[in-house]
Design an enzyme around this catalytic site. Structure first.
Site, PDB file in Angstrom:
ATOM      1  N   CYS A   1      -5.935   1.988  -4.316  1.00 27.35           N
ATOM      2  CA  CYS A   1      -5.417   2.803  -2.986  1.00 27.35           C
ATOM      3  C   CYS A   1      -6.433   3.968  -2.657  1.00 27.35           C
ATOM      4  O   CYS A   1      -6.358   4.865  -3.408  1.00 27.35           O
ATOM      5  CB  CYS A   1      -4.110   2.860  -3.060  1.00 27.35           C
TER       6      CYS A   1
ATOM      7  N   CYS B   1       0.750  -1.067   0.010  1.00 23.49           N
ATOM      8  CA  CYS B   1       0.055   0.143   0.033  1.00 23.49           C
ATOM      9  C   CYS B   1       0.831   1.177  -0.012  1.00 23.49           C
ATOM     10  O   CYS B   1       0.966   1.897   0.975  1.00 23.49           O
ATOM     11  CB  CYS B   1      -1.062   0.064   1.417  1.00 23.49           C
TER      12      CYS B   1
END
Length: 471
Positions: free
Chosen positions: A400, A222
């Site tokens: 994301c 991430c």
């Protein structure tokens, strides 16, 4: 990424009621949790498939399964659920040592005081698909030449097909002064259960000076998370009247603020509006926690370093491939699981497959990527079991949700080529409250009760949310 605690990241933040077991673990003395940090070298994507009945017992001398899954994370449990339906629960085994499962994405908000760390954990036993054998041990060695896996307790398990979902490893120790530096105040990291609450404490205790946030010179899971906590910290300091006395600094090893230009342009606008200082190509190499100093190297000028005094420091650790994979024939030249990027089948061993952070797939390592990969991989395996050619291709879809405040998110979705693959009929590069609520309210339900039961996933998982909303 075997580790002592099961952790996960898919860039979604979920709030759950903690189980008593998890609460007990989190109430351990801080010194015990800090000691655990020193042994935290790797971190698997983790998730949940609710079940009351599953088989778990000490491993016997030798076992054989048609489908063996390594790693009980988001990818591992999701694929175990899917394989249970494909070949039968009695033919599936999952190797995972951790008694407690942590869902790490919530830690972005834990570090900003918006959620509690206790809400991120569940007993692993409650997550296993019913009937699937849980081999409660660490993977020690993978031998694809003999179709066997050896666990830490000496058990040898043979398989017909292998799914590798071992995640990646965190390497705080590659920064001089860490992880021991976390024993000092003013420093935290949202990437570990041992340190995430220290981020919130440092933010609360901030008086004046530099609030510094870092991004390492390695692949990370991430990639938006290191800057999410910066935006949240900025919002908190404004809310508490401390922003005028703060310099908010983001030092990233990357040459860009974000890898996809459309979203990067929006982030630069936010940075300018909120007076945030961004230093590209700056990599954290040392923390002098006793002096509250962070040392950075300039990647564009070898040998040049800069020391920054901090009032608050958030560290994103260097990350790397699973040591188990790295030491096996399954690895590429760097150590990641070497896969065909479209079918998720190993490039050399046709009965080996992979999913998630442990792979060398050239896309951002997120849980949304795992959701997309799970459907493709399930299809690939079903075709191979029928001795047919895989016909579904993974396009690198990943996502994301970039948290930019306590109530806004920019939802980035893109493919292997960095081209946006947006779900909604509006500009997702704009900060929106709707995206924040989807991240915190809608996605948790679909994650816990859909993806990890193998009932939800596939390319563009957010698209399915929109379709549900239209019904």
């Amino acid at each position: 990424m075997g580790n002592s605690k099961a952790e996960s990241r898919d860039c979604h933040v979920f709030a759950l009621t903690p189980d008593s077991v998890a609460e007990a673990d989190l109430k351990r003395p801080v010194r015990h949790r800090m000691a655990a940090l020193r042994h935290l070298k790797q971190c698997h994507p983790r998730g949940i498939a609710i079940s009351q009945f599953h088989t778990s017992s000490p491993a016997s001398a030798k076992q054989h399964y048609k489908m063996l899954v390594l790693g009980g994370g988001t990818g591992g449990i999701a694929m175990s659920s899917r394989m249970k339906r494909l070949v039968g629960a009695e033919n599936v085994a999952l190797v995972e040592p951790s008694e407690i499962h942590y869902y790490q994405p919530i830690w972005t908000l834990v570090g900003a005081g918006a959620k509690t760390v206790a809400s991120s954990s569940r007993p692993t036993a409650s997550l296993m698909p019913s009937g699937v054998k849980w081999v409660k041990s660490k993977v020690q060695e993978i031998n694809p030449e003999t179709n066997t896996v050896r666990t830490a307790d000496g058990t040898e398990i043979s398989y017909e097909y292998l799914i590798v979902a071992l995640g990646l490893e965190l390497h705080y120790e590659k920064i001089k002064g860490l992880p021991e530096g976390f024993e000092h105040p003013k420093i935290g990291s949202n990437y570990s259960v041992q340190t995430v609450e220290k981020t919130w404490k440092a933010l609360q205790d901030f008086k004046e000076g530099n609030a510094v946030f870092t991004f390492p010179n390695t692949p990370v899971k991430c990639a938006g998370a290191p800057q999410k906590i910066m935006y949240l910290s900025d919002a908190y300091l404004r809310k508490t009247g401390k922003r005028a006395k703060a310099n908010v600094i983001y030092n990233t090893s990357l040459p860009v603020i974000f890898g996809v230009k459309k979203y990067a342009d929006s982030l630069w606008e936010i940075v300018k509006k909120r007076d945030l200082q961004i230093n590209l190509r700056h990599n954290l190499i040392e923390v002098r926690a006793d002096k509250q100093e962070a040392v950075f190297e300039n990647l564009d000028k070898p040998g040049e370093t800069k020391v920054i005094e901090y009032e608050m420091l958030h560290v994103t650790p260097p990350m790397g491939p699973s040591s188990v994979i790295k030491g096996s024939p399954l690895a590429d030249e760097i150590g990641w699981l070497d896969l065909n990027k479209e079918t998720l089948q190993h490039t050399k061993y046709p009965n080996v497959f992979g999913i998630g952070d442990c792979t060398n797939l050239p896309t951002s390592k997120t849980g949304a990527a795992v959701a997309a990969q799970s459907a493709v991989l399930s299809r690939t395996i079903s075709k191979i079991l029928k001795k047919e050619k895989p016909d579904k291709k993974y396009d690198g879809y990943t996502s994301c949700p970039l948290v930019t405040s306590y109530n806004t998110v920019i939802l980035a979705e893109f493919d292997y080529n960095g081209q946006p693959l947006e779900t909604f009929p509006f500009n997702q590069a704009k900060e929106r409250r709707l995206m924040y609520h989807m991240k915190t309210d809608v996605m948790p339900h679909l994650y816990w009760h859909g993806l990890l039961r193998g009932l939800w996933g596939g390319p563009g998982p957010y698209r399915k949310i929109m379709h549900l909303g239209m019904k």
